[in-house]
Design a protein around this motif. Structure first.
Motif, PDB file in Angstrom:
ATOM      1  N   VAL A  21     -10.088  30.351 -14.311  1.00  0.00           N
ATOM      2  CA  VAL A  21      -9.975  29.880 -15.702  1.00  0.00           C
ATOM      3  C   VAL A  21      -8.956  28.750 -15.758  1.00  0.00           C
ATOM      4  O   VAL A  21      -7.790  28.953 -15.406  1.00  0.00           O
ATOM      5  CB  VAL A  21      -9.517  31.016 -16.644  1.00  0.00           C
ATOM      6  CG1 VAL A  21      -9.465  30.517 -18.093  1.00  0.00           C
ATOM      7  CG2 VAL A  21     -10.454  32.225 -16.545  1.00  0.00           C
ATOM      8  N   ARG A  22      -9.399  27.566 -16.178  1.00  0.00           N
ATOM      9  CA  ARG A  22      -8.442  26.454 -16.244  1.00  0.00           C
ATOM     10  C   ARG A  22      -8.733  25.541 -17.432  1.00  0.00           C
ATOM     11  O   ARG A  22      -9.872  25.404 -17.886  1.00  0.00           O
ATOM     12  CB  ARG A  22      -8.465  25.643 -14.943  1.00  0.00           C
ATOM     13  CG  ARG A  22      -9.779  24.939 -14.668  1.00  0.00           C
ATOM     14  CD  ARG A  22      -9.704  24.102 -13.378  1.00  0.00           C
ATOM     15  NE  ARG A  22     -10.874  23.271 -13.221  1.00  0.00           N
ATOM     16  CZ  ARG A  22     -11.994  23.658 -12.628  1.00  0.00           C
ATOM     17  NH1 ARG A  22     -12.094  24.871 -12.124  1.00  0.00           N
ATOM     18  NH2 ARG A  22     -13.031  22.835 -12.554  1.00  0.00           N
ATOM     19  N   TYR A  23      -7.659  24.944 -17.929  1.00  0.00           N
ATOM     20  CA  TYR A  23      -7.792  23.911 -18.952  1.00  0.00           C
ATOM     21  C   TYR A  23      -8.382  22.652 -18.324  1.00  0.00           C
ATOM     22  O   TYR A  23      -8.069  22.298 -17.179  1.00  0.00           O
ATOM     23  CB  TYR A  23      -6.407  23.557 -19.524  1.00  0.00           C
ATOM     24  CG  TYR A  23      -5.938  24.431 -20.669  1.00  0.00           C
ATOM     25  CD1 TYR A  23      -6.627  24.456 -21.875  1.00  0.00           C
ATOM     26  CD2 TYR A  23      -4.774  25.199 -20.568  1.00  0.00           C
ATOM     27  CE1 TYR A  23      -6.177  25.223 -22.950  1.00  0.00           C
ATOM     28  CE2 TYR A  23      -4.317  25.960 -21.636  1.00  0.00           C
ATOM     29  CZ  TYR A  23      -5.021  25.970 -22.829  1.00  0.00           C
ATOM     30  OH  TYR A  23      -4.572  26.716 -23.886  1.00  0.00           O
ATOM     31  N   THR A  24      -9.242  21.953 -19.092  1.00  0.00           N
ATOM     32  CA  THR A  24      -9.856  20.707 -18.633  1.00  0.00           C
ATOM     33  C   THR A  24      -9.754  19.674 -19.760  1.00  0.00           C
ATOM     34  O   THR A  24     -10.292  19.909 -20.854  1.00  0.00           O
ATOM     35  CB  THR A  24     -11.342  20.956 -18.275  1.00  0.00           C
ATOM     36  OG1 THR A  24     -11.406  21.926 -17.217  1.00  0.00           O
ATOM     37  CG2 THR A  24     -12.019  19.669 -17.836  1.00  0.00           C
ATOM     38  N   ALA A  25      -9.069  18.567 -19.491  1.00  0.00           N
ATOM     39  CA  ALA A  25      -8.826  17.567 -20.544  1.00  0.00           C
ATOM     40  C   ALA A  25     -10.146  16.990 -21.067  1.00  0.00           C
ATOM     41  O   ALA A  25     -10.969  16.509 -20.294  1.00  0.00           O
ATOM     42  CB  ALA A  25      -7.953  16.448 -19.996  1.00  0.00           C
ATOM     43  N   THR A  26     -10.341  17.057 -22.381  1.00  0.00           N
ATOM     44  CA  THR A  26     -11.498  16.454 -23.060  1.00  0.00           C
ATOM     45  C   THR A  26     -10.986  15.765 -24.331  1.00  0.00           C
ATOM     46  O   THR A  26     -11.215  16.241 -25.444  1.00  0.00           O
ATOM     47  CB  THR A  26     -12.568  17.528 -23.405  1.00  0.00           C
ATOM     48  OG1 THR A  26     -11.921  18.688 -23.959  1.00  0.00           O
ATOM     49  CG2 THR A  26     -13.373  17.934 -22.192  1.00  0.00           C
ATOM     50  N   PRO A  27     -10.256  14.646 -24.161  1.00  0.00           N
ATOM     51  CA  PRO A  27      -9.534  14.034 -25.286  1.00  0.00           C
ATOM     52  C   PRO A  27     -10.449  13.333 -26.294  1.00  0.00           C
ATOM     53  O   PRO A  27     -11.564  12.946 -25.962  1.00  0.00           O
ATOM     54  CB  PRO A  27      -8.636  13.009 -24.579  1.00  0.00           C
ATOM     55  CG  PRO A  27      -9.361  12.666 -23.317  1.00  0.00           C
ATOM     56  CD  PRO A  27     -10.053  13.933 -22.892  1.00  0.00           C
ATOM     57  N   GLY A  28      -9.935  13.178 -27.501  1.00  0.00           N
ATOM     58  CA  GLY A  28     -10.633  12.440 -28.542  1.00  0.00           C
ATOM     59  C   GLY A  28     -10.568  13.144 -29.889  1.00  0.00           C
ATOM     60  O   GLY A  28     -10.221  12.548 -30.895  1.00  0.00           O
ATOM     61  N   HIS A  29     -10.910  14.441 -29.908  1.00  0.00           N
ATOM     62  CA  HIS A  29     -10.786  15.192 -31.170  1.00  0.00           C
ATOM     63  C   HIS A  29      -9.308  15.258 -31.541  1.00  0.00           C
ATOM     64  O   HIS A  29      -8.919  14.985 -32.660  1.00  0.00           O
ATOM     65  CB  HIS A  29     -11.388  16.587 -31.009  1.00  0.00           C
ATOM     66  CG  HIS A  29     -11.400  17.368 -32.287  1.00  0.00           C
ATOM     67  ND1 HIS A  29     -12.161  17.000 -33.380  1.00  0.00           N
ATOM     68  CD2 HIS A  29     -10.727  18.478 -32.664  1.00  0.00           C
ATOM     69  CE1 HIS A  29     -11.954  17.863 -34.374  1.00  0.00           C
ATOM     70  NE2 HIS A  29     -11.083  18.763 -33.958  1.00  0.00           N
ATOM     71  N   VAL A  31     -12.062  24.641 -21.818  1.00  0.00           N
ATOM     72  CA  VAL A  31     -11.651  25.652 -20.845  1.00  0.00           C
ATOM     73  C   VAL A  31     -12.800  25.870 -19.863  1.00  0.00           C
ATOM     74  O   VAL A  31     -13.903  26.248 -20.254  1.00  0.00           O
ATOM     75  CB  VAL A  31     -11.268  26.969 -21.546  1.00  0.00           C
ATOM     76  CG1 VAL A  31     -10.969  28.063 -20.515  1.00  0.00           C
ATOM     77  CG2 VAL A  31     -10.060  26.747 -22.458  1.00  0.00           C
ATOM     78  N   THR A  32     -12.530  25.591 -18.598  1.00  0.00           N
ATOM     79  CA  THR A  32     -13.528  25.745 -17.534  1.00  0.00           C
ATOM     80  C   THR A  32     -13.411  27.131 -16.911  1.00  0.00           C
ATOM     81  O   THR A  32     -12.310  27.612 -16.650  1.00  0.00           O
ATOM     82  CB  THR A  32     -13.321  24.664 -16.447  1.00  0.00           C
ATOM     83  OG1 THR A  32     -13.518  23.382 -17.048  1.00  0.00           O
ATOM     84  CG2 THR A  32     -14.297  24.837 -15.295  1.00  0.00           C
ATOM     85  N   VAL A  33     -14.559  27.758 -16.719  1.00  0.00           N
ATOM     86  CA  VAL A  33     -14.632  29.087 -16.116  1.00  0.00           C
ATOM     87  C   VAL A  33     -15.483  28.948 -14.854  1.00  0.00           C
ATOM     88  O   VAL A  33     -16.602  28.423 -14.911  1.00  0.00           O
ATOM     89  CB  VAL A  33     -15.296  30.087 -17.093  1.00  0.00           C
ATOM     90  CG1 VAL A  33     -15.432  31.464 -16.448  1.00  0.00           C
ATOM     91  CG2 VAL A  33     -14.519  30.165 -18.402  1.00  0.00           C
ATOM     92  N   GLU A  34     -14.960  29.394 -13.728  1.00  0.00           N
ATOM     93  CA  GLU A  34     -15.668  29.169 -12.470  1.00  0.00           C
ATOM     94  C   GLU A  34     -15.536  30.385 -11.568  1.00  0.00           C
ATOM     95  O   GLU A  34     -14.430  30.906 -11.375  1.00  0.00           O
ATOM     96  CB  GLU A  34     -15.082  27.925 -11.774  1.00  0.00           C
ATOM     97  CG  GLU A  34     -15.965  27.386 -10.690  1.00  0.00           C
ATOM     98  CD  GLU A  34     -15.559  25.962 -10.266  1.00  0.00           C
ATOM     99  OE1 GLU A  34     -14.453  25.519 -10.651  1.00  0.00           O
ATOM    100  OE2 GLU A  34     -16.340  25.318  -9.557  1.00  0.00           O
ATOM    101  N   SER A  35     -16.663  30.839 -11.047  1.00  0.00           N
ATOM    102  CA  SER A  35     -16.634  32.002 -10.166  1.00  0.00           C
ATOM    103  C   SER A  35     -17.878  32.035  -9.294  1.00  0.00           C
ATOM    104  O   SER A  35     -18.997  31.850  -9.800  1.00  0.00           O
ATOM    105  CB  SER A  35     -16.553  33.278 -11.012  1.00  0.00           C
ATOM    106  OG  SER A  35     -16.794  34.410 -10.208  1.00  0.00           O
ATOM    107  N   GLN A  36     -17.693  32.296  -8.041  1.00  0.00           N
ATOM    108  CA  GLN A  36     -18.791  32.504  -7.083  1.00  0.00           C
ATOM    109  C   GLN A  36     -19.839  31.388  -7.159  1.00  0.00           C
ATOM    110  O   GLN A  36     -21.041  31.649  -7.194  1.00  0.00           O
ATOM    111  CB  GLN A  36     -19.429  33.880  -7.332  1.00  0.00           C
ATOM    112  CG  GLN A  36     -18.442  35.011  -7.125  1.00  0.00           C
ATOM    113  CD  GLN A  36     -19.013  36.392  -7.440  1.00  0.00           C
ATOM    114  OE1 GLN A  36     -19.991  36.505  -8.179  1.00  0.00           O
ATOM    115  NE2 GLN A  36     -18.396  37.428  -6.898  1.00  0.00           N
ATOM    116  N   GLY A  37     -19.378  30.150  -7.271  1.00  0.00           N
ATOM    117  CA  GLY A  37     -20.290  29.010  -7.270  1.00  0.00           C
ATOM    118  C   GLY A  37     -20.936  28.724  -8.618  1.00  0.00           C
ATOM    119  O   GLY A  37     -21.707  27.776  -8.753  1.00  0.00           O
ATOM    120  N   ARG A  38     -20.626  29.545  -9.642  1.00  0.00           N
ATOM    121  CA  ARG A  38     -21.163  29.285 -10.977  1.00  0.00           C
ATOM    122  C   ARG A  38     -20.060  28.716 -11.852  1.00  0.00           C
ATOM    123  O   ARG A  38     -18.875  28.966 -11.626  1.00  0.00           O
ATOM    124  CB  ARG A  38     -21.717  30.587 -11.592  1.00  0.00           C
ATOM    125  CG  ARG A  38     -22.712  31.241 -10.669  1.00  0.00           C
ATOM    126  CD  ARG A  38     -24.090  31.503 -11.265  1.00  0.00           C
ATOM    127  NE  ARG A  38     -24.326  31.020 -12.602  1.00  0.00           N
ATOM    128  CZ  ARG A  38     -24.719  31.808 -13.607  1.00  0.00           C
ATOM    129  NH1 ARG A  38     -24.858  33.110 -13.421  1.00  0.00           N
ATOM    130  NH2 ARG A  38     -24.969  31.276 -14.786  1.00  0.00           N
TER     131      ARG A  38
END
Ligand SMILES: [Zn+2]
Length: 310
Positions: free
Chosen positions: A212-220, A227-234
């Motif tokens: 679970v990590r924050y991912t910058a998506t600026p503008g708003h 928030v990116t969620v990543e596990s077992q290649g998904r």
């Protein structure tokens, strides 16, 4: 039972706060006139109604990893003071009951994240206890990106220029006393967590816990992070408000009047959609009504949202 999705060994549950009344956010995306909305057929019936109005929702996600439970965005909350959007103040919604139905007590939440610090993303940070606001999640670290926190604290302290203040809220309503609204959000929903020693400020793109990590998506907002969620290649991503409504998947250049930098918002959205189109990335919309999780596929000049359950 709430809708859930599985991303590898991580489970994501959607916790509904409330649907937004049709019409409440008309005009938020200027180009989305009834005619323009009707021209995007796949929006019906989940994301638009027959009157050509966009439909919206207020909900949160719980991301459960093998080790931690993470609440992503905390809605409007109950009993809050919201002169700017009166229908979103003084609420009495069974959000915590729905959280319990999904299998989580407030004590179970390890982290509370916010894609940004607007009033409809931090409300459940606190609950009213007598005449005092106390943190809803006593065992959680309320983990915020430092730039986003400092910007809103600056607004709260009145340090920023008036021009910036005009963008400090989700939507510039009819009679916005934005300064006092920002102060209220801070006083009711953020400061009590600071006072309780529960707030951690982190760098941009911080990893909160494995998967679970924050991912910058600026503008708003300048410091807006998905928030990116990543596990077992998904992989999946909780949008926050950089995709405010699914119509912006069909028309990525259309920004929201609530965006502090509309050009930046369009740029972030366009780059993201191009990158994930046709991929297995699960996109979880923060204000998408109806099915809120799905995949992005190319569609004409833009893209289309293909909802998926589980
Ligand atoms: Zn929002």
């Amino acid at each position: 039972m709430p809708t859930t999705w599985q991303i590898g060994d991580i489970k994501v549950s959607q916790i509904l706060e409330m649907p937004v009344e049709p019409g409440e956010l008309d005009g938020l995306i200027e180009e989305a006139t009834p005619e323009a909305v009707r021209s995007v057929e796949w929006l019906y019936p989940n994301y638009a109604n027959d009157a050509g109005q966009t439909l919206w929702s207020l909900h949160a996600y719980v991301v459960e990893t093998p080790t931690h439970r993470v609440l992503v965005d905390a809605g409007c909350g109950n009993h809050k003071t919201v002169p700017l959007l009166p229908n979103w103040g003084g609420l009495d919604n069974p959000f915590l009951e729905r959280l319990a139905e999904a299998g989580y007590q407030p004590e179970d939440i390890d982290y509370v994240l916010a894609t940004h610090l607007h009033l409809d993303h931090v409300g459940w940070n606190t609950v009213l206890d007598g005449d005092k606001w106390r943190p809803t999640f006593p065992n959680a670290r309320y983990t915020y990106v430092r730039d986003e926190f400092d910007y809103h604290r600056g607004l709260e302290e009145g340090a920023a220029a008036t021009d910036d203040l005009a963008h400090a809220v989700v939507y510039q309503g009819a009679d916005p006393d934005i300064h006092s609204q920002t102060r209220l959000v801070f006083a009711e929903s953020i400061q009590p967590c600071v006072d309780a020693g529960l707030v951690d400020l982190v760098d941009s793109n911080h990893e909160v816990t494995p998967g679970v990590r924050y991912t910058a998506t600026p503008g708003h907002t300048t410091g807006h992070h998905s928030v990116t969620v990543e596990s077992q290649g998904r992989i999946g991503l909780v949008t926050g408000d950089f995709i405010h409504h699914p119509i912006q998947i069909a028309r990525p250049a259309w920004s929201s009047r609530g965006d502090s930098d509309r050009a930046q918002s369009a740029e972030t959205r366009t780059a993201f959609l191009r990158a994930v189109a046709g991929s297995e990335t699960l996109v979880l919309g923060t204000h998408f009504s109806g099915p809120s999780g799905g995949h992005i596929v190319p569609d004409g000049d833009g893209y289309r949202f293909l909802p998926t359950e589980s």
